[in-house]
Design an enzyme around this catalytic site. Structure first.
Site, mmCIF file in Angstrom:
data_model
loop_
_atom_site.group_PDB
_atom_site.id
_atom_site.type_symbol
_atom_site.label_atom_id
_atom_site.label_comp_id
_atom_site.label_asym_id
_atom_site.label_seq_id
_atom_site.Cartn_x
_atom_site.Cartn_y
_atom_site.Cartn_z
ATOM 1 N N GLY A 169 110.554 3.961 76.290
ATOM 2 C CA GLY A 169 109.745 5.001 75.673
ATOM 3 C C GLY A 169 108.488 4.395 75.085
ATOM 4 O O GLY A 169 108.310 3.174 75.066
ATOM 5 N N LEU A 170 107.613 5.248 74.601
ATOM 6 C CA LEU A 170 106.365 4.785 74.000
ATOM 7 C C LEU A 170 106.633 3.930 72.764
ATOM 8 O O LEU A 170 107.712 3.997 72.163
ATOM 9 C CB LEU A 170 105.506 5.982 73.603
ATOM 10 C CG LEU A 170 104.924 6.838 74.730
ATOM 11 C CD1 LEU A 170 104.324 8.116 74.150
ATOM 12 C CD2 LEU A 170 103.878 6.057 75.515
ATOM 13 N N SER A 171 105.631 3.152 72.382
ATOM 14 C CA SER A 171 105.705 2.435 71.118
ATOM 15 C C SER A 171 105.874 3.448 69.992
ATOM 16 O O SER A 171 105.207 4.490 69.967
ATOM 17 C CB SER A 171 104.412 1.636 70.901
ATOM 18 O OG SER A 171 104.441 0.943 69.672
ATOM 19 N N SER B 74 108.727 -0.918 78.542
ATOM 20 C CA SER B 74 108.926 -0.936 80.010
ATOM 21 C C SER B 74 108.271 0.281 80.661
ATOM 22 O O SER B 74 108.963 1.181 81.130
ATOM 23 C CB SER B 74 110.413 -1.040 80.359
ATOM 24 O OG SER B 74 111.210 -0.138 79.625
#
Length: 202
Positions: free
Chosen positions: A32-34, A106
């Site tokens: 997932g996003l930061s 990722s």
């Protein structure tokens, strides 16, 4: 790889380790996003599993870059190598009988699938931490989005580099709106349904 390198088969096998542990080993891959809650969720799931006697370990993106991958930066090529190394470490941890939880942005589907290909079918569980870019930017605990918007960080996922949402994750957790307890429960429920761990209802 050198032709002189031969895999050593130990007498203490993965099966014997799993039997001793009382649960199967598996790779849980949180993507997932930061600031989407990957590490928070992975560690919270590990805590619950540890409390019931499971053997676990979290591979966290920042922690891994302090040592094993300290020579890598964030170019597309180095991101690929970062994940390749993590996948190989994960294989060893599964052989050790552990429930391994990997929390990495990722961002590319191809690279996540490449890591998945390292594991037998069913032993790599992709968990998509679904939180909108707006929510992640509001959280921004390390100030990374602000720096990316200011141009002091290049190739930042979600701002100046893409994030490819999983097409068919094993589990999607709405970490943007759900509570941490709800998110943990969703992961544990999946592990129970797949027969990886046996957890009481209490």
């Amino acid at each position: 790889m050198s032709s002189n390198v031969v895999w050593h088969h130990a007498t203490v096998t993965r099966q014997r380790r799993e039997e001793q542990n009382g649960h199967k080993s598996v790779m849980l891959w949180f993507t997932g996003l930061s600031a989407s809650g990957k590490s928070t969720l992975a560690h919270a799931v590990e805590e619950k599993l540890h409390q019931v006697g499971c053997r676990t370990y979290v591979l966290d993106g920042d922690n891994v870059r302090h040592g094993l991958n300290s020579d890598l930066h964030f170019s597309p090529e180095e991101r690929v190598e970062n994940l390749r190394r993590i996948g190989e470490v994960g294989k060893l941890m599964l052989d050790a009988g552990l429930v391994t939880l990997a929390a990495f942005i990722s961002p590319y589907r191809k690279e996540r699938e490449r890591v998945r290909s390292l594991f037998p079918h069913g032993e790599f569980i992709e968990i998509y931490c679904s939180a909108s870019l707006e929510v992640c930017e509001q959280r921004d605990p390390k100030g990374m989005y602000r720096k990316a918007r200011e141009g002091t960080i290049s190739e930042f996922t979600g701002v100046s580099a893409p994030y490819e949402v999983p097409a068919s994750p094993d589990l999607e957790v709405d970490t943007g709106n759900s509570s941490l307890d709800e998110s943990v429960a969703a992961v544990l429920d999946l592990l129970k349904r797949r027969g990886i761990v046996v957890l009481s209802e209490t």
